[in-house]
Write a protein that holds these residues in place. Sequence first.
Motif, short mmCIF file in Angstrom:
data_model
loop_
_atom_site.label_atom_id
_atom_site.label_comp_id
_atom_site.label_asym_id
_atom_site.label_seq_id
_atom_site.Cartn_x
_atom_site.Cartn_y
_atom_site.Cartn_z
N VAL A 41 13.62 13.12 17.51
CA VAL A 41 12.45 13.30 18.37
C VAL A 41 12.30 14.77 18.74
N TYR A 42 13.40 15.40 19.12
CA TYR A 42 13.41 16.82 19.48
C TYR A 42 12.91 17.67 18.31
N ASP A 43 13.46 17.43 17.12
CA ASP A 43 13.08 18.21 15.93
C ASP A 43 11.61 18.00 15.58
N PHE A 44 11.09 16.80 15.77
CA PHE A 44 9.69 16.51 15.48
C PHE A 44 8.77 17.22 16.47
N ARG A 45 9.14 17.22 17.74
CA ARG A 45 8.26 17.77 18.77
C ARG A 45 8.31 19.29 18.89
N LEU A 46 9.43 19.89 18.58
CA LEU A 46 9.59 21.33 18.77
C LEU A 46 8.43 22.14 18.17
N PRO A 47 8.05 21.91 16.91
CA PRO A 47 6.93 22.69 16.36
C PRO A 47 5.60 22.38 17.07
N LEU A 48 5.45 21.17 17.60
CA LEU A 48 4.22 20.84 18.33
C LEU A 48 4.14 21.61 19.64
N TYR A 49 5.26 21.66 20.37
CA TYR A 49 5.27 22.44 21.61
C TYR A 49 4.94 23.90 21.30
N GLU A 50 5.53 24.43 20.27
CA GLU A 50 5.30 25.83 19.92
C GLU A 50 3.87 26.08 19.46
N LYS A 51 3.23 25.08 18.88
CA LYS A 51 1.84 25.21 18.43
C LYS A 51 0.88 25.40 19.61
N TYR A 52 1.16 24.74 20.72
CA TYR A 52 0.22 24.73 21.85
C TYR A 52 0.64 25.62 23.02
N VAL A 53 1.57 26.50 22.79
CA VAL A 53 2.14 27.28 23.88
C VAL A 53 1.48 28.66 23.99
N ASP A 54 1.32 29.11 25.22
CA ASP A 54 0.91 30.49 25.48
C ASP A 54 2.13 31.35 25.75
N LEU A 55 3.08 30.80 26.50
CA LEU A 55 4.34 31.49 26.80
C LEU A 55 5.49 30.53 26.54
N ALA A 82 -5.58 25.59 31.13
CA ALA A 82 -4.35 26.05 31.78
C ALA A 82 -3.60 27.00 30.86
N LEU A 83 -2.86 27.88 31.45
CA LEU A 83 -1.90 28.68 30.74
C LEU A 83 -0.73 27.73 30.44
N THR A 84 -0.43 27.51 29.17
CA THR A 84 0.64 26.56 28.83
C THR A 84 1.95 27.31 28.60
N ILE A 85 2.98 26.81 29.26
CA ILE A 85 4.30 27.42 29.18
C ILE A 85 5.29 26.37 28.68
N PHE A 86 5.91 26.67 27.58
CA PHE A 86 6.90 25.77 26.97
C PHE A 86 8.27 26.07 27.58
N ILE A 87 8.82 25.07 28.25
CA ILE A 87 10.16 25.18 28.82
C ILE A 87 11.13 24.75 27.71
N ASN A 88 11.59 25.72 26.95
CA ASN A 88 12.44 25.47 25.79
C ASN A 88 13.88 25.30 26.23
N THR A 89 14.32 24.06 26.21
CA THR A 89 15.65 23.69 26.69
C THR A 89 16.48 23.17 25.52
N MET A 120 -5.09 30.54 24.92
CA MET A 120 -4.86 30.73 26.34
C MET A 120 -6.13 30.32 27.08
N ALA A 121 -5.98 29.79 28.28
CA ALA A 121 -7.13 29.38 29.09
C ALA A 121 -8.11 30.55 29.14
N GLU A 122 -9.38 30.26 28.85
CA GLU A 122 -10.39 31.31 28.75
C GLU A 122 -10.43 32.18 29.99
N GLY A 123 -10.05 33.45 29.83
CA GLY A 123 -10.08 34.39 30.94
C GLY A 123 -9.29 33.91 32.15
N LEU A 124 -8.47 32.91 31.93
CA LEU A 124 -7.72 32.28 33.02
C LEU A 124 -8.64 31.88 34.17
N ALA A 125 -9.89 31.54 33.81
CA ALA A 125 -10.87 31.16 34.82
C ALA A 125 -10.41 29.95 35.62
#
Length: 189
Positions: free
Chosen positions: A139-153, A103-110, A1-6
């Motif tokens: 493409v979706y199956d390949f990217r899904l774990p990547l999005y989840e790796k970098y997500v805060d929410l 930034a606080l990263t939010i994965f829009i899981n659609t 998560m972004a450090e202290g949300l600074a």
Amino acid sequence: MAEGLASKNIALIGMAGCGKSIIGKKLSYELGFLFLDLDDAMEIENHKKLNQLIEEIGEDEFINLEGKTLLNFLETSPRETVIAPGGSIILSEQAITELKKKALTIFINTPLSIIRKRTLDRKTRGAVIGLKGKKLEDVYDFRLPLYEKYVDLKIDVVSLSEGQVVEKIINLLPDDLKIYLMEDKGADF
């Protein structure tokens, strides 16, 4: 998560067609933040539509350019910005790592079925990088774990309106960001 949300930035990540742009615009309005649609910024900067740019420089170079464009923006020390990068930003490890720091990263899981419907018309939408010779499912199956790796929410958007997604994001924001928004912007959560 972004450090202290600074940095007080929010980044929406996910596949093309997941709703990053429309949700980002509404979220930025509700929070009183600026909004950056990276796809729009790239089109303006390069004087070309994304599909045309991809055709001219190829997918690999497009991913590099997308990453550089985001990194250049992040170097300006943005604050109070909702950032909607292209879905392929996840393929640039340097860019997504820096984005996560600032930034606080939010994965829009659609769901894939919604992505498919929204990305059918390639002339009016940004392209899905990595699709050449592959199915959208691949493409979706390949990217899904990547999005989840970098997500805060992670926000699951199945059967939610854009307004409901924005409301859900606001409700899930970390307490320190909510306190900042209430004190600095007079927001009411």
